[in-house]
Write a protein that holds these residues in place. Sequence first.
Motif, short mmCIF file in Angstrom:
data_model
loop_
_atom_site.label_atom_id
_atom_site.label_comp_id
_atom_site.label_asym_id
_atom_site.label_seq_id
_atom_site.Cartn_x
_atom_site.Cartn_y
_atom_site.Cartn_z
N ALA A 95 -3.01 18.23 -1.10
CA ALA A 95 -3.50 19.29 -1.98
C ALA A 95 -2.81 20.63 -1.77
CB ALA A 95 -5.01 19.45 -1.80
N ASN A 96 -2.52 21.00 -0.53
CA ASN A 96 -1.98 22.33 -0.25
C ASN A 96 -0.68 22.29 0.54
OD1 ASN A 96 -4.24 23.87 -1.43
ND2 ASN A 96 -5.43 22.97 0.26
N LYS A 97 0.07 21.19 0.40
CA LYS A 97 1.32 21.06 1.15
C LYS A 97 2.44 20.61 0.22
CE LYS A 97 -0.74 19.93 5.65
NZ LYS A 97 -0.80 18.94 6.75
N PRO A 98 3.68 21.02 0.50
CA PRO A 98 4.81 20.52 -0.30
C PRO A 98 4.91 19.01 -0.13
CG PRO A 98 5.60 21.68 1.65
CD PRO A 98 4.13 21.95 1.57
N THR A 99 5.07 18.30 -1.25
CA THR A 99 5.00 16.83 -1.23
C THR A 99 6.06 16.23 -2.13
OG1 THR A 99 2.60 16.95 -0.88
CG2 THR A 99 3.48 14.84 -1.62
N LYS A 100 6.62 15.12 -1.69
CA LYS A 100 7.50 14.30 -2.52
C LYS A 100 6.97 12.87 -2.51
CE LYS A 100 11.72 17.00 -1.64
NZ LYS A 100 11.76 17.65 -2.96
N VAL A 119 2.05 9.81 9.29
CA VAL A 119 0.86 10.68 9.27
C VAL A 119 -0.40 9.85 9.04
CG1 VAL A 119 -0.28 12.58 8.05
CG2 VAL A 119 2.19 12.65 8.44
N ALA A 120 -0.33 8.91 8.09
CA ALA A 120 -1.48 8.07 7.78
C ALA A 120 -1.00 6.83 7.04
CB ALA A 120 -2.49 8.84 6.94
N SER A 121 -1.77 5.73 7.16
CA SER A 121 -1.38 4.45 6.56
C SER A 121 -2.39 3.96 5.54
CB SER A 121 -1.24 3.38 7.66
OG SER A 121 -0.23 3.70 8.58
N ASP A 122 -1.88 3.20 4.57
CA ASP A 122 -2.69 2.48 3.60
C ASP A 122 -3.77 3.38 2.98
OD1 ASP A 122 -3.33 0.34 2.05
OD2 ASP A 122 -4.39 -0.77 3.64
N LEU A 123 -3.31 4.46 2.36
CA LEU A 123 -4.24 5.49 1.88
C LEU A 123 -4.79 5.17 0.49
CD1 LEU A 123 -2.00 8.44 3.00
CD2 LEU A 123 -4.25 7.97 3.92
N THR A 124 -5.99 5.64 0.23
CA THR A 124 -6.58 5.55 -1.10
C THR A 124 -6.10 6.74 -1.94
OG1 THR A 124 -8.52 6.88 -0.53
CG2 THR A 124 -8.64 4.49 -0.12
N ALA A 125 -6.36 6.67 -3.23
CA ALA A 125 -5.98 7.76 -4.13
C ALA A 125 -6.65 9.06 -3.72
CB ALA A 125 -6.34 7.41 -5.57
N ALA A 126 -7.94 8.98 -3.39
CA ALA A 126 -8.69 10.20 -3.04
C ALA A 126 -8.18 10.80 -1.73
CB ALA A 126 -10.18 9.87 -2.92
N THR A 127 -7.88 9.95 -0.75
CA THR A 127 -7.39 10.46 0.55
C THR A 127 -6.01 11.08 0.41
OG1 THR A 127 -8.61 8.65 1.59
CG2 THR A 127 -7.08 9.87 2.97
N LEU A 128 -5.18 10.48 -0.43
CA LEU A 128 -3.85 11.05 -0.68
C LEU A 128 -3.96 12.46 -1.24
CD1 LEU A 128 -1.70 8.15 -2.17
CD2 LEU A 128 -1.09 9.59 -0.22
N LEU A 129 -4.84 12.63 -2.21
CA LEU A 129 -5.03 13.95 -2.81
C LEU A 129 -5.47 14.97 -1.77
CD1 LEU A 129 -6.72 13.59 -6.32
CD2 LEU A 129 -4.59 14.77 -5.76
N GLN A 130 -6.35 14.58 -0.87
CA GLN A 130 -6.82 15.49 0.17
C GLN A 130 -5.68 15.92 1.08
OE1 GLN A 130 -9.98 13.43 2.20
NE2 GLN A 130 -11.37 13.49 0.43
N HIS A 131 -4.83 14.97 1.47
CA HIS A 131 -3.70 15.28 2.35
C HIS A 131 -2.68 16.21 1.68
CE1 HIS A 131 -4.16 12.88 6.02
NE2 HIS A 131 -4.70 11.93 5.29
N GLY A 162 0.83 -1.20 0.00
CA GLY A 162 0.00 0.00 0.00
C GLY A 162 0.86 1.24 0.00
N VAL A 163 0.23 2.36 0.31
CA VAL A 163 0.91 3.66 0.29
C VAL A 163 0.69 4.35 1.64
CG1 VAL A 163 1.01 5.93 -0.80
CG2 VAL A 163 0.68 3.90 -2.21
N ASP A 164 1.78 4.81 2.25
CA ASP A 164 1.72 5.50 3.54
C ASP A 164 2.20 6.94 3.38
OD1 ASP A 164 0.94 3.07 4.78
OD2 ASP A 164 3.05 2.45 4.87
N LEU A 165 1.94 7.74 4.40
CA LEU A 165 2.32 9.16 4.37
C LEU A 165 3.15 9.48 5.60
CD1 LEU A 165 1.70 11.51 2.44
CD2 LEU A 165 -0.21 12.13 3.91
N VAL A 166 4.32 10.10 5.36
CA VAL A 166 5.26 10.42 6.43
C VAL A 166 5.64 11.88 6.36
CG1 VAL A 166 7.61 9.98 7.29
CG2 VAL A 166 6.20 8.07 6.49
N SER A 167 5.83 12.49 7.52
CA SER A 167 6.34 13.87 7.60
C SER A 167 7.24 13.98 8.81
CB SER A 167 5.18 14.86 7.71
OG SER A 167 5.68 16.19 7.77
N ASP A 168 8.43 14.56 8.61
CA ASP A 168 9.40 14.73 9.70
C ASP A 168 9.66 13.40 10.41
OD1 ASP A 168 11.19 16.14 11.23
OD2 ASP A 168 9.69 16.87 12.65
#
Length: 377
Positions: free
Chosen positions: A288-293, A274-286, A264-270
């Motif tokens: 949308a307005n933040k610097p992302t790699k 931040v969040a685990s096993d995200l869907t495409a839609a949830t990833l976009l929400q997270h 799956g796909v997870d989200l990390v910061s510092d």
Amino acid sequence: MKRRFKLGLLINPYSGIGGALALKGSDGADIRQQALASGAEKLSGKKMTVALQALLPLKDQLSIFTASGEMGEDVVSELGFKYDVAYQHPASQTESADTQAAALALMAQKVDLILFAGGDGTARNICEVVENRCPVVGVPAGCKIHSGVYAITPKAAGKVVAQVVKGELVSLMAGEVKDIDETEFRAGRVLAKHYGEMLVPEELSYIQAVKMGGKESDELVLSDIAAHVIELMSDEPDTLFVMGSGSTVDSIMQEMELKNTLLGVDLVSDQKLVASDLTAATLLQHCANKPTKIVLTLIGGQGHVLGRGNQQLSPELVNLVGKQNILVVATKSKLQSLHGRPLVSDSGDAALDDMLVGPIPVITGFHDLVLYSIGSV
């Protein structure tokens, strides 16, 4: 139809013009005028010609973007390359502002690499506008060459660029840009100053802690890759890192002692989850307005980076983040197992896949990168 390699080409016509006359540099309009009045020869174009000899067999694979006249057009036209003029310099005598304006014009064309001829002043001018957003190779043509972005000879510069165009494995190193105060230099004092770094392709180098082939070596390489990504996270604590699927990405998460969703796909910061096993839609929400790699590795036996096991990384997300913020991670042995085949993006969005075509840095160790190409689907 295979995409042509987009090469940016730039020449400082006056680089090195004061060398033979012992003027110790070519910075300043008065110095250039003095050199020309004394019969000095402009040599940087000739040195670029030497570099381009290695690319003549690859003409059909190249689209060259350059500046008008002596800043590049004259040389590529004479050699018969296909080219477009991206910058028209307004005066007969070019200045540092022309170098910077031309470099910006090349970046606007989204070139894959910039080949330039000049000295430390030229490298400094280019670094100020390009930074580490595009690989560069310098053709040494100046009176003084203190910077680490230049090949050892013009011929060597052409050879390295040819390797990149052909899709051969090359290392991607951080080359230091330095320049000296020419006024002080003419007074006999060498005062060199660091102005930044640019990414420079070099012939492939291997940094091995133990012999190749063993499990211990693989573990060390994966640990080095993780250390590089973790350092980036530390440098950018406000950036979101989208951690894609695959065992190489998993090793980075393990190094940070974070729970990982292997498929799956997870989200990390510092370095915090931040969040685990995200869907495409949830990833976009997270994001949308933040610097992302986005951190990716090769999925599947054909070198897929998108479209195999990571469909949560939607075309909308990848377009939002941009190619410059995609971090591909892989061991050099994994890249070599492709036997020269390019990486593949099969995102389901043809326009996005076309946009991603071309060289991309691949993190293969700690401060150890390789330039490898994403190919056309």
